[in-house]
Design an enzyme around this catalytic site. Sequence first.
Site, PDB file in Angstrom:
ATOM      1  N   ASP A   9       1.076 -10.437   2.726  1.00  0.00           N
ATOM      2  CA  ASP A   9       2.399  -9.814   2.664  1.00  0.00           C
ATOM      3  C   ASP A   9       3.009 -10.133   1.297  1.00  0.00           C
ATOM      4  O   ASP A   9       3.170 -11.310   0.952  1.00  0.00           O
ATOM      5  CB  ASP A   9       3.248 -10.421   3.789  1.00  0.00           C
ATOM      6  CG  ASP A   9       4.632  -9.806   3.882  1.00  0.00           C
ATOM      7  OD1 ASP A   9       5.129  -9.240   2.883  1.00  0.00           O
ATOM      8  OD2 ASP A   9       5.225  -9.909   4.968  1.00  0.00           O
ATOM      9  N   ASN A  23      11.572   3.909  -3.717  1.00  0.00           N
ATOM     10  CA  ASN A  23      11.753   5.347  -3.923  1.00  0.00           C
ATOM     11  C   ASN A  23      12.860   5.527  -4.949  1.00  0.00           C
ATOM     12  O   ASN A  23      13.544   4.575  -5.318  1.00  0.00           O
ATOM     13  CB  ASN A  23      12.009   6.091  -2.609  1.00  0.00           C
ATOM     14  CG  ASN A  23      13.228   5.567  -1.897  1.00  0.00           C
ATOM     15  OD1 ASN A  23      14.305   5.484  -2.491  1.00  0.00           O
ATOM     16  ND2 ASN A  23      13.084   5.193  -0.638  1.00  0.00           N
ATOM     17  N   GLY A  31       8.040   0.610   4.619  1.00  0.00           N
ATOM     18  CA  GLY A  31       6.902  -0.061   3.982  1.00  0.00           C
ATOM     19  C   GLY A  31       7.296  -1.310   3.210  1.00  0.00           C
ATOM     20  O   GLY A  31       8.103  -2.119   3.683  1.00  0.00           O
ATOM     21  N   VAL A  32       6.744  -1.455   2.021  1.00  0.00           N
ATOM     22  CA  VAL A  32       7.001  -2.618   1.173  1.00  0.00           C
ATOM     23  C   VAL A  32       8.499  -2.737   0.874  1.00  0.00           C
ATOM     24  O   VAL A  32       9.073  -3.823   0.938  1.00  0.00           O
ATOM     25  CB  VAL A  32       6.256  -2.484  -0.188  1.00  0.00           C
ATOM     26  CG1 VAL A  32       6.540  -3.663  -1.075  1.00  0.00           C
ATOM     27  CG2 VAL A  32       4.767  -2.351   0.033  1.00  0.00           C
ATOM     28  N   ASP A  33       9.092  -1.616   0.557  1.00  0.00           N
ATOM     29  CA  ASP A  33      10.511  -1.553   0.210  1.00  0.00           C
ATOM     30  C   ASP A  33      11.371  -2.133   1.342  1.00  0.00           C
ATOM     31  O   ASP A  33      12.237  -3.004   1.101  1.00  0.00           O
ATOM     32  CB  ASP A  33      10.863  -0.070  -0.006  1.00  0.00           C
ATOM     33  CG  ASP A  33      12.089   0.133  -0.849  1.00  0.00           C
ATOM     34  OD1 ASP A  33      12.607  -0.844  -1.401  1.00  0.00           O
ATOM     35  OD2 ASP A  33      12.526   1.292  -0.959  1.00  0.00           O
ATOM     36  N   SER A 121       2.078   3.803  -3.776  1.00  0.00           N
ATOM     37  CA  SER A 121       1.843   5.200  -3.350  1.00  0.00           C
ATOM     38  C   SER A 121       0.826   5.370  -2.216  1.00  0.00           C
ATOM     39  O   SER A 121       0.558   6.504  -1.807  1.00  0.00           O
ATOM     40  CB  SER A 121       1.418   6.110  -4.523  1.00  0.00           C
ATOM     41  OG  SER A 121       2.495   6.367  -5.378  1.00  0.00           O
ATOM     42  N   GLY A 123       1.017   4.317   0.911  1.00  0.00           N
ATOM     43  CA  GLY A 123       1.594   4.310   2.261  1.00  0.00           C
ATOM     44  C   GLY A 123       2.174   5.669   2.583  1.00  0.00           C
ATOM     45  O   GLY A 123       1.452   6.667   2.706  1.00  0.00           O
ATOM     46  N   TYR A 125       3.512   7.676   0.705  1.00  0.00           N
ATOM     47  CA  TYR A 125       3.203   8.675  -0.325  1.00  0.00           C
ATOM     48  C   TYR A 125       1.745   9.131  -0.309  1.00  0.00           C
ATOM     49  O   TYR A 125       1.316   9.907  -1.166  1.00  0.00           O
ATOM     50  CB  TYR A 125       3.615   8.149  -1.706  1.00  0.00           C
ATOM     51  CG  TYR A 125       5.131   8.108  -1.928  1.00  0.00           C
ATOM     52  CD1 TYR A 125       6.011   8.613  -0.981  1.00  0.00           C
ATOM     53  CD2 TYR A 125       5.669   7.577  -3.098  1.00  0.00           C
ATOM     54  CE1 TYR A 125       7.386   8.578  -1.180  1.00  0.00           C
ATOM     55  CE2 TYR A 125       7.055   7.542  -3.308  1.00  0.00           C
ATOM     56  CZ  TYR A 125       7.901   8.046  -2.341  1.00  0.00           C
ATOM     57  OH  TYR A 125       9.265   8.020  -2.554  1.00  0.00           O
TER      58      TYR A 125
HETATM   59  P1  ADP Z   1       4.624   4.225  -1.012  1.00  0.00           P
HETATM   60  O1  ADP Z   1       5.886   4.937  -0.579  1.00  0.00           O
HETATM   61  O2  ADP Z   1       4.574   3.992  -2.501  1.00  0.00           O
HETATM   62  O3  ADP Z   1       3.394   4.862  -0.455  1.00  0.00           O
HETATM   63  P2  ADP Z   1       4.588   2.090   1.017  1.00  0.00           P
HETATM   64  O4  ADP Z   1       5.451   0.889   1.058  1.00  0.00           O
HETATM   65  O5  ADP Z   1       4.754   3.102   2.112  1.00  0.00           O
HETATM   66  O6  ADP Z   1       4.798   2.732  -0.438  1.00  0.00           O
HETATM   67  O7  ADP Z   1       3.060   1.629   1.016  1.00  0.00           O
HETATM   68  C1  ADP Z   1       2.381   1.088  -0.090  1.00  0.00           C
HETATM   69  C2  ADP Z   1       1.286   0.152   0.399  1.00  0.00           C
HETATM   70  O8  ADP Z   1       1.856  -1.117   0.728  1.00  0.00           O
HETATM   71  C3  ADP Z   1       0.554   0.597   1.665  1.00  0.00           C
HETATM   72  O9  ADP Z   1      -0.841   0.399   1.437  1.00  0.00           O
HETATM   73  C4  ADP Z   1       1.081  -0.322   2.743  1.00  0.00           C
HETATM   74  O10 ADP Z   1       0.095  -0.595   3.747  1.00  0.00           O
HETATM   75  C5  ADP Z   1       1.348  -1.581   1.970  1.00  0.00           C
HETATM   76  N1  ADP Z   1       2.343  -2.520   2.523  1.00  0.00           N
HETATM   77  C6  ADP Z   1       3.308  -2.306   3.463  1.00  0.00           C
HETATM   78  N2  ADP Z   1       4.039  -3.426   3.663  1.00  0.00           N
HETATM   79  C7  ADP Z   1       3.527  -4.381   2.830  1.00  0.00           C
HETATM   80  C8  ADP Z   1       3.832  -5.757   2.569  1.00  0.00           C
HETATM   81  N3  ADP Z   1       4.826  -6.390   3.199  1.00  0.00           N
HETATM   82  N4  ADP Z   1       3.079  -6.410   1.634  1.00  0.00           N
HETATM   83  C9  ADP Z   1       2.080  -5.798   0.974  1.00  0.00           C
HETATM   84  N5  ADP Z   1       1.751  -4.505   1.169  1.00  0.00           N
HETATM   85  C10 ADP Z   1       2.458  -3.806   2.093  1.00  0.00           C
END
Ligand code: ADP
Length: 171
Positions: A9, A23, A31-33, A121, A123, A125
């Site tokens: 994570d 975004n 997601g990460v955000d 990008s 997730g 995206y």
């Molecule tokens: P995007 O909108 O750029 O696609 P996302 O956050 O939806 O961004 O996803 C980007 C990647 O980060 C995906 O592969 C997702 O599985 C991964 N991800 C989601 N949460 C976490 C986290 N807490 N730590 C690391 N990676 C994560």
Amino acid sequence: MKLTLVQGDITEQPVDAIVNAANSSLLGGGGVDGAIHRKGGPEILAECRALRASRYGGGLPVGEAVATTAGLLPARWVIHTVGPVFSRSEDRSHLLASCYRESLKVADALGAATVAFPAVSTGVYRWPMDDAARISVTTVLRSESNVREARFVLFDFAAYEIFDRVLREFG
Ligand code: ADP
């Protein structure tokens, strides 16, 4: 620059700066955000709002990066970058590469020695993981930067395996 991989994570990484797959609005998402704002507390969002009210009135453009502090997270800074939405009809690879290059430039300006990246990008995206891994790894390897360690943090083992294979191929 040393390139390392971990499965985990990104919010838990004890590095100088973590990169957020944000975004354009900079005002949070999934997601990460979502994880960064949830665990980092309201300070990060307050700084993002201030950026929207000043330098980035129209939002942060795709492929660019900007830093805030990291609130309650172990890292010192969050570098927000906006990845491109994947498209089959238009090649947007240069924009995905730009996210990594621009994030490293911001890291250099901050004096960050260790930086953790998510797979931008891949997730919401929808960028295919193997192609994203190739673009991300080759871009970071080719970048001129004072960053000592660039760490890719992959959320699941499948993504980790793909990055591991790409790193062996190009690293
Ligand atoms: P995007 O909108 O750029 O696609 P996302 O956050 O939806 O961004 O996803 C980007 C990647 O980060 C995906 O592969 C997702 O599985 C991964 N991800 C989601 N949460 C976490 C986290 N807490 N730590 C690391 N990676 C994560």
